[in-house]
Every structure is written in C-alpha cells, then in structure tokens.
Design a protein around this motif. Structure first.
Motif, PDB file in Angstrom:
ATOM      1  N   SER B 256       0.842  -1.196   0.000  1.00 19.96           N
ATOM      2  CA  SER B 256       0.000   0.000   0.000  1.00 19.96           C
ATOM      3  C   SER B 256       0.879   1.247   0.000  1.00 19.96           C
ATOM      4  CB  SER B 256      -0.924   0.003   1.229  1.00 19.96           C
ATOM      5  OG  SER B 256      -0.161   0.005   2.419  1.00 19.96           O
ATOM      6  N   LEU B 257       2.148   1.086  -0.422  1.00 23.33           N
ATOM      7  CA  LEU B 257       3.013   2.261  -0.563  1.00 23.33           C
ATOM      8  C   LEU B 257       2.341   3.228  -1.519  1.00 23.33           C
ATOM      9  CD1 LEU B 257       6.541   0.642  -0.980  1.00 23.33           C
ATOM     10  CD2 LEU B 257       5.698   1.846   1.024  1.00 23.33           C
ATOM     11  N   TRP B 258       2.524   4.502  -1.290  1.00 23.02           N
ATOM     12  CA  TRP B 258       1.857   5.482  -2.133  1.00 23.02           C
ATOM     13  C   TRP B 258       2.787   6.654  -2.416  1.00 23.02           C
ATOM     14  CZ3 TRP B 258       1.674  10.092   0.429  1.00 23.02           C
ATOM     15  CH2 TRP B 258       1.638  10.053   1.826  1.00 23.02           C
ATOM     16  N   GLY B 259       2.384   7.433  -3.407  1.00 28.18           N
ATOM     17  CA  GLY B 259       3.108   8.663  -3.731  1.00 28.18           C
ATOM     18  C   GLY B 259       4.554   8.396  -4.114  1.00 28.18           C
ATOM     19  N   GLY B 260       5.431   9.297  -3.653  1.00 28.00           N
ATOM     20  CA  GLY B 260       6.851   9.167  -3.979  1.00 28.00           C
ATOM     21  C   GLY B 260       7.426   7.857  -3.483  1.00 28.00           C
ATOM     22  N   ASP B 261       6.888   7.327  -2.387  1.00 25.10           N
ATOM     23  CA  ASP B 261       7.387   6.058  -1.858  1.00 25.10           C
ATOM     24  C   ASP B 261       7.144   4.932  -2.865  1.00 25.10           C
ATOM     25  OD1 ASP B 261       7.735   7.663   0.284  1.00 25.10           O
ATOM     26  OD2 ASP B 261       6.663   6.435   1.724  1.00 25.10           O
TER      27      ASP B 261
END
Lengths: 289, 444
Positions: B256-261
């Motif tokens: 569920s990593l999101w965005g820049g990650d």
C-alpha cells in the motif's frame, strides 16, 4: 545474497556519509545545529532533477554531471546566503535560537522550492537507467548504486586530503578543536566559517543530486536524510571525518541487515545504538569530549 | 433529487439528528426543520474550505491533484449557477503540519471563518483527529480521500452508527482495495502459495495489510504468509527491502506504498530485478504506471481505490468520465488520478445533499438537514454511482486489473481484457459490521 545486503548497506551509507559529514562540519566548526541541512539536500535533489531534465537531449551523462555540479553549486550558494544573513548572528547564541532560526530557514527553503518548481514530483531516472546492471557473484546489481558509492568514496578521500594536508583544512580543524584559541591565534574566522558552511551545504546538495535518479524529487524529501544524519553524527561524533565514515557504515549496515532479519525492529535498533553511545560516550565514537 | 424520502420522515430524522448532535456538544443546536422551511437562500457565496496536502511528500501525488479538482469543480459549478444560485467561494488550505495543526485549522474554519463545509483530508490520522469536531462544533465535514477503515467503524461488531452526526466520508475505505485484490488473485492467480508485504509503517499501511491478510487467509486457507516489511513513510532507499522480498519466495507481494514512496520503490525494484522474481499487488497503484512511464512492469496487480480510472467506465458508456478526463487534462495537462475522482465525489455529494435537503425543507438547509439528506444519497460521479450509506461512509465498486503495455499509451494501462469490477456488496462490509469480522463471516 549476503553480499547484496552489504552492498545495500554501503549504498545507503554513501548518502548518510555525504549528508552527515556536512552536518558534522557545520556543527563541529561553527557550533551551529543546522535543521535546514535537510532542505539543502532537497534543493540539490530538485536542482539535479531539473538540470537532468533540461539536458535530456544532450544525453544522460551530460545531464548527470551537470545536474550533480549544479546541485552542489546551488546548495553552496544558498549556504553562503544563509551564513551571511541568519546564521552569523547566531554564533554563541543559546541552542534554542539556532534551532528556531534554522527551522525557520527550513520552512522558507521548502516554500522557495515550491515557488520555483511547484508541488509536482520531478523525475530524473536517466542516469540510473543508462548505467544498467552489473553481475556480482551471480546476481545482478544496479551499476548506478556502485557509481554512488564510488563518488562518495572519492569525496571522502578529497575531504580527508583537504583536512589533513592543506593549511585551510588544518585551520578548520583548529577551529573545531578550540574556537577561542583559534581566533586568538589569528585564524581568519570569518572566511573559514563561510567556507565550512558552503562545504557542508554542497555535500548535502550533492547527496540530494545523487539520490534523484532513483527517487523523485518531492517536497519534504529532506526530512529522512536529516534525521538519519543526526543519528550518524551522534554515533560518530562532531566534526570528525572518521566518525562520519564509521557512523554511516554502522547505520547503513544495521539498517540493511535489520530489514532483512528483524524488520519490525530496524529503526528501534538504530535509535538504541544512538542512545547507548550517548550514554557511554556522549561525544560520539570519534568526537572530542 | 429527494428520491424516495418523504418530507415528514426527513424532518423527523433531521430534528432527531439535531437533538443528538446538540446533546453531544452540550449546546442546543438551532435546527428545527420547521424553522428551516421559512429560511431564504442567502445572497452571499457558499463558503467551502478544501483541505489537502499542498506541501510535503503527499502534495504531488494526492494533495495537488485533489485540490486542482476542487478548484476545477468550483469553477464548473459556478459557471452553472453555483449551488442553489449561490456562488461557490472555495479556499484551499494545506493539510501539512500533523493532526494537532489540522484540529486547530478546523476549529478556526468552522468557528471563526464560518465556512459552510469542510471538504478535505488525505491522511487517515488527520481524519480521525478532525471528524469528531464536526459534532462538537456543529459544522459539516466531508472527508474525501483518507482510507482508514477504522475511521467510521466501531471496536466490536455490531457497532452503533453513525459515529458522527455531521461527519462523513465520500468514498469507500481501504477495505475495497485489499478485498478486491484478494478476489482478483483468487480468480486469476489461484495457485498462489505464499504472500509477503511491504507497507508504510503507520495506520494506513498496517490496516491495509491486515485486511488483505485476513481476506487472503479466508480465500486461501493454506496460504503461507512470508515476510512483512514496514518502511518509514518518505523513505528514499528501499534496496534492503527489495533484497529481502527477492529472497522471500513470495508469489505475490502486497503493497500500500503510495506517492513518492511507491515510485521510488518501483524504480529501485526495477533496477534490482524484483519483478523477475515476484509479482506486486499495489492496493492503490493506479497513479504509478502514469508516473513511472513505459518502464512500469507488466502483469502487476493494480487497484484503483474504487472504479477511478481514466479509461473506466468506458467513455462511450459513461460520458461523465469522458468529460471529466478531458476537462482535467485540458486544465492541468495530465490525466486525472484517483484523488481527483475522490475530490469530485466530495463536492458532488455535498452539492446533491444541499439540493435534496432544500427541495424538502426549502431555503438553505442547516448542517443537520444536509447531513440527513446526505445519509443514503446516491450520486453520479465520473466513476459511476457513489452511495453514502447509513454509517456516513461511501460505498463503491472497485476496479482491479493487470498492468499491460498497449499501443497508443506512453505507459502501461490496465489490460482491457482482464479488468475486473467487484461490485460494492462484494467488497464493502454492511453498516454496523467491522470489515475483518465481515470477511471472517464469508462462506467460501
């Protein structure tokens, strides 16, 4: 696979070393706890990403070299401005003044980044993609990671030579050891503190630039490096090149093997090491009491 | 607009809601729907506060696209006469600064600035801190993007709902992503033996993994759960995590990593060869093929936080999506991503509820009347229909697919032949039942 964990640890240590060495030089030589150091890292990342993007037609090599140099120059220039404006009146002021003023600088730089580059993510993966992978003991590993380690090692060597073999470097070390005595001996404090600040800032900028081919430049990108750099400085000691090297290696390898073998405790273990060192040797492994 | 509800029932419900809210705050709330019926529609603008991350790591992937959409929709609605003839005055605020800062901001917006509604919040932590203020201060709040399933759920099933009289979420929670992916795996990767996870180390990541793990164990009773990794939010180096996942032997890695990650992880994983060893299942992966571009790997499982996708529903079947995609692209030169759809939903739900309440009671409705109208409402959105259930939480279908390179697009899209839409009743727990308990009750 153990070798890959070691390499991963070295790769992470490279960023830690560049960021923490700058922080450590500024803290050791000038006595300034610079919370805006992470913003200088972020400035380097945005600048490098922008230059690599602008130079896309000239090829990734040109973009990469241009980006890294531009990242260092911008961070050094901002460091020069910071030192001449808000940092200088903070020498010999209590720590809380430094924290407040450098935290203010952090917020201002973040806003300036947003004004200049907007809130969008900047990608610059050209150099990472260009270098491809190399074969290491039967497994593949990104060549760019090895390149980052090489650049960092070269920087470390240059700084060691500068500190150990040049008059300017020796004077910087003298200031770090005893500021009052150095001043009494006629060392040009003004010029040297600016030099130290710009040197520290440019190393943070370079770290940001080196990171950007593998991680987009985003607002807030400087926070993690700042926190990790503080841990390294606590472990290694103030103003010490050896401390920055060893501290970075300890943190990098602990994190790498920690993720592999005790992932739930990776960060607590790092903080535990820092706490133990603070208790047993408050000045850090190579810092002076 | 009033669809199916009688004025008398509505007024009764509204008064009771007002009483309940008043009791909570210790202050008698105005209301009295009878009084509302005598009200005029004010001449001044309707003031809407839009709160999203405008700085920090969540700004670029979520906050700014969401805020762009709020601005776009305010403009579009204003061109059509605003809401009940009142011009919309939208002000954007930064969500950065943590939950305490958001509590202070919400108090200021509702008490001093007297905004009509707050549409906002991406962070689950901010939603959890701020939504209870809606009843305390008597102001309407519509959370638009935060995903925590615990936000509006109780501690045990069955639980009383709604949790907040004036607090809503105009989207489904993270349960739909993770249940949808588990169902997708059951259908297309039935031989999966082992799973692993890499999720950000805070409520969002922990809850996402928990729901996915529970659903996978229910659907695959013999599934082996391997390593679960918890990188800090905003990490810039995932090399150690990637090596660990490559060694894990997992067939599928949940994230569920999101965005820049998510972008950083994927870029580094591409370089280290992770995708030759395993397959990722991104619970909110919809924006990242577009962010990363052509090199984004094929055959990865991508979930869309609902049915929020620029190619779904198909433009010839659902012109509202065509209009939304084109309008957003025209203004911002990008295709809308799911936070944009979520922002549209919040705005549309609020507007529809105001119009519905006004049709029933006349004049400009009170927050309690708008709340009563919002409960149970269904609205058309670019992604299809959105329903706000009795627990004040959105219910949506969910779209899951596999990334695939298709000619004509500069980045992998969802394979048109293997896009699955799981209907709302298959991925959303009924009101009053905790998501994990609901999954456990399935007869597989």
């Amino acid at each position: 696979m153990g070798i890959v964990y070691v390499l991963n640890g070295l790769y992470f240590s490279a960023f830690l070393f560049l960021t923490s060495l700058g922080l450590s030089i500024i803290l050791g030589v000038m006595g300034i706890l610079n919370l805006a150091h992470g913003s200088l890292f972020a400035l380097g990342a945005f600048m490098a990403a922008w230059v690599i993007g602008v130079c896309v037609n000239a090829g990734p090599t040109v973009g990469m070299i241009g980006g890294f140099v531009a990242a260092m120059l911008l961070a050094a220039a901002v460091g020069f401005v910071l030192e001449n404006t808000i940092i200088r009146p903070m020498y010999r002021r209590p720590l809380e003044y430094q924290l407040l003023i450098t935290f203010g600088a952090l917020l201002v730089i973040e806003d300036l980044i947003k004004l200049t580059w907007g809130g969008e993510a900047y990608y610059a993966s050209g150099p990472f993609d260009m270098m491809g992978r190399v074969n290491i003991l039967g497994g593949e590993y990104p060549a760019y990671f090895l390149f980052v380690m090489g650049v960092t090692a070269a920087c470390g060597l240059c700084i060691w030579l500068f500190m150990a073999r040049t008059k300017l470097g020796i004077m910087l070390r003298a200031i770090a050891m005893d500021r009052d005595m150095a001043e009494a001996m006629g060392i040009p404090m003004r010029k040297l503190t600016i030099l130290a600040f710009m040197l520290g800032a440019s190393l943070a900028g370079l770290a940001g630039g080196l990171m950007v081919p593998t991680s987009p430049a985003l607002l807030g990108i400087g926070m993690e490096p700042l926190i990790m750099a503080f841990i390294v400085v606590v472990i290694g000691g103030l103003g010490s090149l050896k401390g920055a090297v060893l501290g970075s290696l300890i943190v990098g390898q602990t994190r790498s093997f920690g993720v592999g073998f005790f992932p739930e405790l990776e960060m607590p273990v790092l903080f535990l090491i820092a706490v133990l060192i603070l208790v047993a040797r408050p000045q850090g492994l190579f810092g002076r009491a | 607009m009033a669809g199916g509800i009688k004025r008398r029932e509505f007024l009764k419900g509204t008064s009771m809601g007002a009483l309940g809210a008043g009791a909570l705050s210790g202050v008698g709330l105005v209301s009295g729907a009878g009084a509302a019926s005598k009200k005029e529609i004010p001449k001044g603008p309707v003031r809407i506060a839009a709160v999203s991350f405008l700085t920090g790591a969540a700004a670029a992937p979520f906050g700014i696209p969401g805020d762009n959409t709020f601005k776009m929709m305010a403009d579009v609605y204003n061109q059509k006469g605003g809401i009940l003839g009142r011009k919309i005055e939208l002000k954007s605020y930064d969500e950065a600064g943590g939950a305490d800062a958001q509590v202070k901001l919400a108090r200021k917006l509702l008490m001093e600035d007297k905004v009509d509604v707050i549409l906002g919040y991406i962070s689950s932590g901010d939603c959890k801190a701020v939504l209870p203020l809606s009843d305390e201060l008597g102001g309407l709040m519509v959370a638009y993007d935060c995903g925590s399933h615990e936000l509006l759920e109780g501690e045990k099933s069955p639980f009383k709902y709604p949790k907040h009289g004036l607090g809503f979420r105009s989207a489904a929670h993270l349960g739909i992503d993770n249940i949808g992916m588990a169902l997708m795996i059951k259908k297309y990767v039935p031989n999966v033996k082992k799973i692993a996870g890499i999720n950000p180390d805070y409520a969002w990541g922990r809850e996402s993994w928990r729901v996915f793990e529970v659903a996978m164990k229910k659907l695959f009773p013999t599934i082996e759960v391997g390593v679960t990794l918890w990188p800090a939010l905003g990490s810039t180096d995932y090399t150690a995590h990637i090596t660990t996942l490559m060694n894990s032997g997992a067939d599928i890695v949940h994230s569920s990593l999101w965005g820049g990650d998510a972008v950083t992880f994927t870029k580094q994983a591409l370089g280290m060869g992770l995708f030759q060893k395993t397959r990722m299942a991104y619970s909110r992966g919809e924006p990242y093929p577009q962010e990363i571009g052509a090199e984004f790997p094929e055959e990865q499982i991508i979930c869309c936080a609902g049915t929020h996708y620029f190619l779904y529903p198909a433009h010839d079947r659902w012109p509202l999506n065509k209009w939304f995609v084109e309008e957003y692209y025209k203004r911002y030169n990008k295709y809308p991503t799911y936070p944009c759809y979520h922002a549209y939903q919040a705005f549309a739900v609020y507007k529809a509820a105001v119009e519905k309440a006004s049709a029933l009671v006349g004049g400009w409705p009170t927050p309690e009347e708008i709340s009563a109208a919002m409960k149970g409402i269904s609205v058309e959105t670019p992604s299809g229909y959105l329903h706000i259930d009795q627990d004040h939480n959105g219910r949506e279908d969910v779209l899951v697919g596999f990334s695939k390179k298709v000619e004509g697009y500069p980045f992998p899209i969802l394979d048109p032949k293997r896009m699955e839409v799981f209907p709302a009743h298959m991925v959303n727990a009924p009101a009053g039942i905790r998501t994990e308990d609901w999954i456990q009750s399935w007869k597989v």
